[in-house]
Design a protein around this motif. Structure first.
Motif, mmCIF file in Angstrom:
data_model
loop_
_atom_site.group_PDB
_atom_site.id
_atom_site.type_symbol
_atom_site.label_atom_id
_atom_site.label_comp_id
_atom_site.label_asym_id
_atom_site.label_seq_id
_atom_site.Cartn_x
_atom_site.Cartn_y
_atom_site.Cartn_z
ATOM 1 N N SER A 2 9.032 -1.289 -9.181
ATOM 2 C CA SER A 2 8.227 -1.190 -7.962
ATOM 3 C C SER A 2 8.179 0.241 -7.442
ATOM 4 C CB SER A 2 8.792 -2.123 -6.889
ATOM 5 O OG SER A 2 8.731 -3.470 -7.302
ATOM 6 N N ALA A 27 5.983 -1.188 -14.524
ATOM 7 C CA ALA A 27 5.140 -0.810 -13.398
ATOM 8 C C ALA A 27 3.663 -0.918 -13.755
ATOM 9 C CB ALA A 27 5.469 0.618 -12.953
ATOM 10 N N VAL A 40 3.009 -4.846 -12.889
ATOM 11 C CA VAL A 40 2.804 -4.739 -11.445
ATOM 12 C C VAL A 40 1.387 -4.261 -11.127
ATOM 13 C CG1 VAL A 40 3.616 -3.716 -9.292
ATOM 14 C CG2 VAL A 40 5.269 -4.285 -11.096
ATOM 15 N N THR A 90 -2.716 -3.987 -3.358
ATOM 16 C CA THR A 90 -1.609 -3.854 -4.309
ATOM 17 C C THR A 90 -0.535 -2.920 -3.772
ATOM 18 O OG1 THR A 90 -3.070 -4.266 -6.193
ATOM 19 C CG2 THR A 90 -1.001 -3.136 -6.658
ATOM 20 N N ILE A 124 3.337 -3.930 -2.932
ATOM 21 C CA ILE A 124 4.492 -3.260 -3.535
ATOM 22 C C ILE A 124 5.429 -2.750 -2.441
ATOM 23 C CG2 ILE A 124 5.253 -1.306 -4.937
ATOM 24 C CD1 ILE A 124 2.547 -1.524 -6.422
#
Length: 312
Positions: free
Chosen positions: A202, A88, A92, A52, A56
């Motif tokens: 991000s 976020a 994300v 991850t 990002i």
């Protein structure tokens, strides 16, 4: 703006209507093509949090020059930072990490089918927040979506009985995306550029994830020989950055429920590309789940002009 008040649906006509449909297809196709790449990256053996963080960081290498070329600034007031922080976490960090964990044990095609629950979960959340009104037909569509999940949970559909929890993790990731769609609809500041939005989210996500990765020792160093998994991860990062920016644009123009119909395209393209790239083959129960899920999506989609902002 409070969660208890319904948002006015945007009115889209003519070219704006066509632009919304074109963006829906483009975003869904991009994410669908990325589905087998997610699977390849997930099987590198790297920790999901490390994957991850890499995704990002690689995505920022696309977003920063893209914002610079478009001469788009990044607002940093308190309201903007709160908005970025929400994206976020629920748009994300949480769903990306969960999908990387899930795709270690479930096929990419099954993962693509699970993504199709996003519009259904979005509807349930939007209803609870007062952003949408369900009808019996649409609730029946939600029910069909969960029947599809149960079909995939059958013993013949998963590699092993131990894979079931990973399917539920993929479902939780979809729920996170559904929450994100409603967060965008409720909290998006007026006039905020979609690419700048993803850039801000991000950056906040990286600031949160880097310390966690460093403390746990799960950061994946890019200064190592790259195999197919690492290249696939970079491709996923670029695809996700561009597609996600388009999705944010779509939610802002059409509302969370219509935008979540991107699940149609993601699912079909994801299953197709997973068969083509990964040579995946599915049981009868998985195919039944796919068609049941698509039928559920057809029922969940707003049918009349009063509830469908893309047809107003």
């Amino acid at each position: 703006m409070t969660a208890g008040l319904p948002l006015p649906a945007p009115r889209l006509r003519g070219r704006r209507h066509l632009a919304a449909l074109a963006m829906l297809l483009a975003v869904g196709t991009a994410w669908g093509v990325g589905t087998p790449l997610w699977k390849i990256a997930a099987e590198t053996g790297h920790d999901p949090l490390g994957l991850t963080i890499w995704q990002i960081a690689a995505g920022l290498l696309v977003l920063v020059p893209l914002c610079a070329l478009r001469r788009v600034g990044l607002p940093l007031g308190p309201a903007y930072l709160r908005y970025y922080a929400g994206l976020a976490l629920i748009g994300v960090l949480l769903p990306t990490t969960l999908f990387y964990i899930a795709l270690r044990e479930i096929s990419a095609g099954v993962g693509a089918i699970i993504v199709a629950t996003v519009p259904m979960l979005t509807l349930l959340m939007a209803t609870a927040l007062g952003l949408d009104r369900p009808t019996p037909r649409r609730l029946a569509g939600v029910g069909m979506g969960f029947v599809a999940v149960l079909l995939i949970l059958s013993p013949d559909s998963l590699p092993s009985a131990g894979s079931a929890p990973y399917l539920l993790l993929a479902l939780l990731a979809s729920a996170s995306y559904a929450a994100e769609g409603n967060w965008i609809s409720l909290r998006a500041p007026q006039g905020l550029d979609p690419v700048a939005t993803l850039l801000g989210a991000s950056l906040v996500a990286l600031l949160i994830a880097l310390p966690l990765g460093a403390l746990s020792g799960h950061i994946v160093s890019p200064f190592r020989p790259w195999g197919p998994g690492e290249w696939a991860l970079n491709a996923v990062a670029a695809i996700s950055a561009l597609a996600y920016s388009g999705y944010i644009w779509l939610v802002g123009r059409t509302g969370p429920v219509f935008a979540a119909q991107v699940g149609y395209v993601v699912t079909l393209c994801g299953v197709f590309w997973s068969m083509l790239v990964l040579d995946e083959r599915y049981t009868g129960a998985v195919w039944a789940a796919l068609f049941t899920m698509l039928a559920g999506l057809a029922l969940v989609r707003p049918r009349n002009r009063q509830h469908d902002p893309a047809h107003r």
